[in-house]
Structures are given as C-alpha cells and as structure tokens.
Design an enzyme around this catalytic site. Structure first.
Site, mmCIF file in Angstrom:
data_model
loop_
_atom_site.group_PDB
_atom_site.id
_atom_site.type_symbol
_atom_site.label_atom_id
_atom_site.label_comp_id
_atom_site.label_asym_id
_atom_site.label_seq_id
_atom_site.Cartn_x
_atom_site.Cartn_y
_atom_site.Cartn_z
ATOM 1 C CB SER A 1 -0.872 0.023 1.259
ATOM 2 O OG SER A 1 -1.255 1.370 1.555
ATOM 3 C CG ASP B 1 -5.766 -3.050 3.718
ATOM 4 O OD1 ASP B 1 -6.532 -2.290 3.097
ATOM 5 O OD2 ASP B 1 -4.643 -2.688 4.131
ATOM 6 C CG ASP C 1 -4.921 2.221 1.300
ATOM 7 O OD1 ASP C 1 -3.804 1.910 1.737
ATOM 8 O OD2 ASP C 1 -5.877 1.428 1.251
ATOM 9 C CG HIS D 1 -9.236 -0.165 0.282
ATOM 10 N ND1 HIS D 1 -8.523 -0.231 1.459
ATOM 11 C CD2 HIS D 1 -10.541 -0.193 0.632
ATOM 12 C CE1 HIS D 1 -9.368 -0.305 2.472
ATOM 13 N NE2 HIS D 1 -10.601 -0.282 1.998
ATOM 14 C CG MET E 1 -10.962 -2.907 6.125
ATOM 15 S SD MET E 1 -9.490 -2.541 5.155
ATOM 16 C CE MET E 1 -8.626 -1.411 6.272
ATOM 17 C CG HIS F 1 -3.978 -1.887 -1.085
ATOM 18 N ND1 HIS F 1 -5.109 -2.640 -1.303
ATOM 19 C CD2 HIS F 1 -4.276 -1.047 -0.065
ATOM 20 C CE1 HIS F 1 -6.042 -2.290 -0.435
ATOM 21 N NE2 HIS F 1 -5.569 -1.315 0.321
ATOM 22 C CG MET G 1 -8.433 6.884 2.657
ATOM 23 S SD MET G 1 -7.414 7.036 4.133
ATOM 24 C CE MET G 1 -6.499 5.483 4.072
ATOM 25 C CG MET H 1 -11.082 2.924 2.764
ATOM 26 S SD MET H 1 -9.490 3.005 3.557
ATOM 27 C CE MET H 1 -8.420 3.054 2.100
HETATM 28 C C1 DX5 Z 1 -5.913 1.653 5.983
HETATM 29 C C2 DX5 Z 1 -5.550 1.130 4.607
HETATM 30 C C3 DX5 Z 1 -4.453 0.097 4.643
HETATM 31 C C4 DX5 Z 1 -3.164 0.616 5.266
HETATM 32 C C5 DX5 Z 1 -2.156 -0.497 5.397
HETATM 33 O O1 DX5 Z 1 -7.125 2.365 5.895
HETATM 34 O O2 DX5 Z 1 -6.676 0.537 3.987
HETATM 35 O O3 DX5 Z 1 -4.205 -0.335 3.306
HETATM 36 O O4 DX5 Z 1 -2.630 1.636 4.475
HETATM 37 O O5 DX5 Z 1 -1.021 0.051 6.023
HETATM 38 P P1 DX5 Z 1 -0.311 -0.749 7.214
HETATM 39 O O6 DX5 Z 1 0.256 -1.998 6.575
HETATM 40 O O7 DX5 Z 1 0.780 0.199 7.688
HETATM 41 O O8 DX5 Z 1 -1.339 -1.032 8.243
HETATM 42 ZN ZN ZN Z 2 -6.300 -0.425 2.054
#
Ligand code: DX5
Ligand code: ZN
Length: 227
Positions: free
Chosen positions: A9, A178, A36, A67, A138, A34, A38, A69
C-alpha cells in the site's frame, strides 16, 4: 486455485520519492499495488483520487488494486477502472446497492471486491459472495497506515474461508487482508486463509529504495512458502 499476491500500500510511502519506491517494491517481487483512496467522509482522512492511480498505472505494468474508502462508491467506480484499476473494492458499510455496484465493476472489466470493517461480521456477505471476485477483510480501522493488527481478524478470516467453502466458492473468491501486517504476523494471516496480503508501513518504513526493495523481498519470501 486462487493465487497469492503481495500488494504494497503506497499510503505511507514517501510521496516525494514515489516513483523510485514503487519501482523498488516491484523489483522486490510485489505482485501489484494497493491504492488507498480516502474521501475524508467515510474515513477521517483524505488521500488521492483516480488521476493519481492512473498516473502510476500507466507507467508500471502491474496489478492495480484500488481500495475505495469513500461514501457512495458507485459514483467513482467507472473513473477508477478508466484509470486502469484491475481491481476495485467498495465498503459494505458505504454502499446501499452493493449488488448493483459489484455488477458495475465487473461489467467494466475489473475484479470486484467487497470490504468489511473490523466490527462487520462475515455473515453479511453471504448474498454478495457469489457475485464477488474477492473480499477485503480490514484488520485495522480504515483511515491510516501504521496501526496495530486487530488480533480477532485471524478468526474472522477463518470464518470467511469456511463460509466460502460452505458456498462452494473457495476456488473463485480471493480473501484479501489489509492493515497492521508485519513480518511477525504474516504467516498467521496466511495460515488463517488469506490470499492477497496488503502491507503498507512495514514495507515503506524507509524512503531508501534499497531498503524498500529488501522489505518487499522479505514479505514475498514468506508468501512463497504458501504457494
Ligand atoms: C488503511 C488502509 C491500509 C493501510 C495499510 O485504511 O486501507 O491499506 O494503508 O497500512 P499498514 O500496513 O501500515 O497497516
Ligand atoms: Zn487499504
């Protein structure tokens, strides 16, 4: 047979050095990236949109796992597939019409994933699993990298695997996990039944490309024991 994937990620990467660090993960054996996404509403953090995903995807020939969010993810799916996401996952908690959105992702040619937060039981997925390509479990509360792995996630992964077996879907639907995955717990996560492993801060703990490459290699070595 569902394949195993290591998916770094980029959330915690040094964005000033993103190109070099992404290339370092691929050199270290990453099976994709990956991303992320948001929106500052569904989760208390704001990251990047489809244009950043597209900027990365058009330069690296690898699996792009977006992903989302975000609230009302159905509004954004097409944009992320147009920007070369090979997989798009939406949160069960954020989508009123999940079957329609999962069908939309697949109609656009991407793998469709459903995400569940730590407090959401796997049972809520029973009706959507036959239409899904993967489930993202998650193991932290979404919004930030660098959090602690929620230990009850292991039992949850096993429950999801058992549900897939009960439905005869264990060869069709991948389990992605994740959040909070480190070298000292990745084996447990894989033993519990995970197929796709997301690792953020444990790979991007440094802005030195060689270190990032070596971090990636260490995780990939563990994953290869489960192929
Ligand atoms: C959190 C993300 C994860 C996160 C993973 O909301 O969806 O993908 O970035 O990072 P680590 O491995 O540091 O928990
Ligand atoms: Zn994620």
């Amino acid at each position: 047979m569902v394949e195993k994937k290591l998916l770094p990620s980029i959330l915690n990467a040094d964005f000033w050095n993103l190109e070099e660090l992404i290339l370092a993960t691929l050199k270290g054996g990453a099976d994709g990236l990956h991303m992320d996404v948001m929106d500052g509403h569904f989760v208390p953090n704001l990251t990047f949109g489809a244009s950043v995903v597209g900027a990365v995807a058009k330069r690296v020939n690898t699996f792009i796992d977006s992903h989302l969010m975000v609230e009302e993810p159905s509004r954004w799916v097409e944009e992320f597939v147009k920007n070369r996401s090979n997989a798009v996952s939406v949160h069960w908690e954020a989508e009123k019409h999940l079957h329609r959105t999962v069908s939309l992702i697949k109609s656009l040619g991407a793998k469709a994933g459903v995400v569940i937060n730590p407090a959401t039981p796997v049972e809520v997925l029973e009706e959507i699993l036959p239409f899904s390509d993967f489930v993202l479990v998650m193991s932290v509360n979404p919004g930030f990298g660098g959090q602690k792995f929620i230990s009850t996630s292991l039992r949850k992964i096993e429950k999801l695997k058992n549900l897939l077996v009960k439905l005869g879907l264990e060869e069709k639907v991948s389990i992605e996990v994740d959040g909070g995955i480190k070298l000292n717990n990745i084996e447990d996560v894989l033993k519990a039944g995970a197929d796709w492993i997301v690792v953020g801060s444990a790979i991007f703990s440094s802005s030195d490309a060689k270190e990032v490459e070596n971090n990636t290699k260490r995780f990939k070595e563990v994953l290869e024991k489960f192929l």
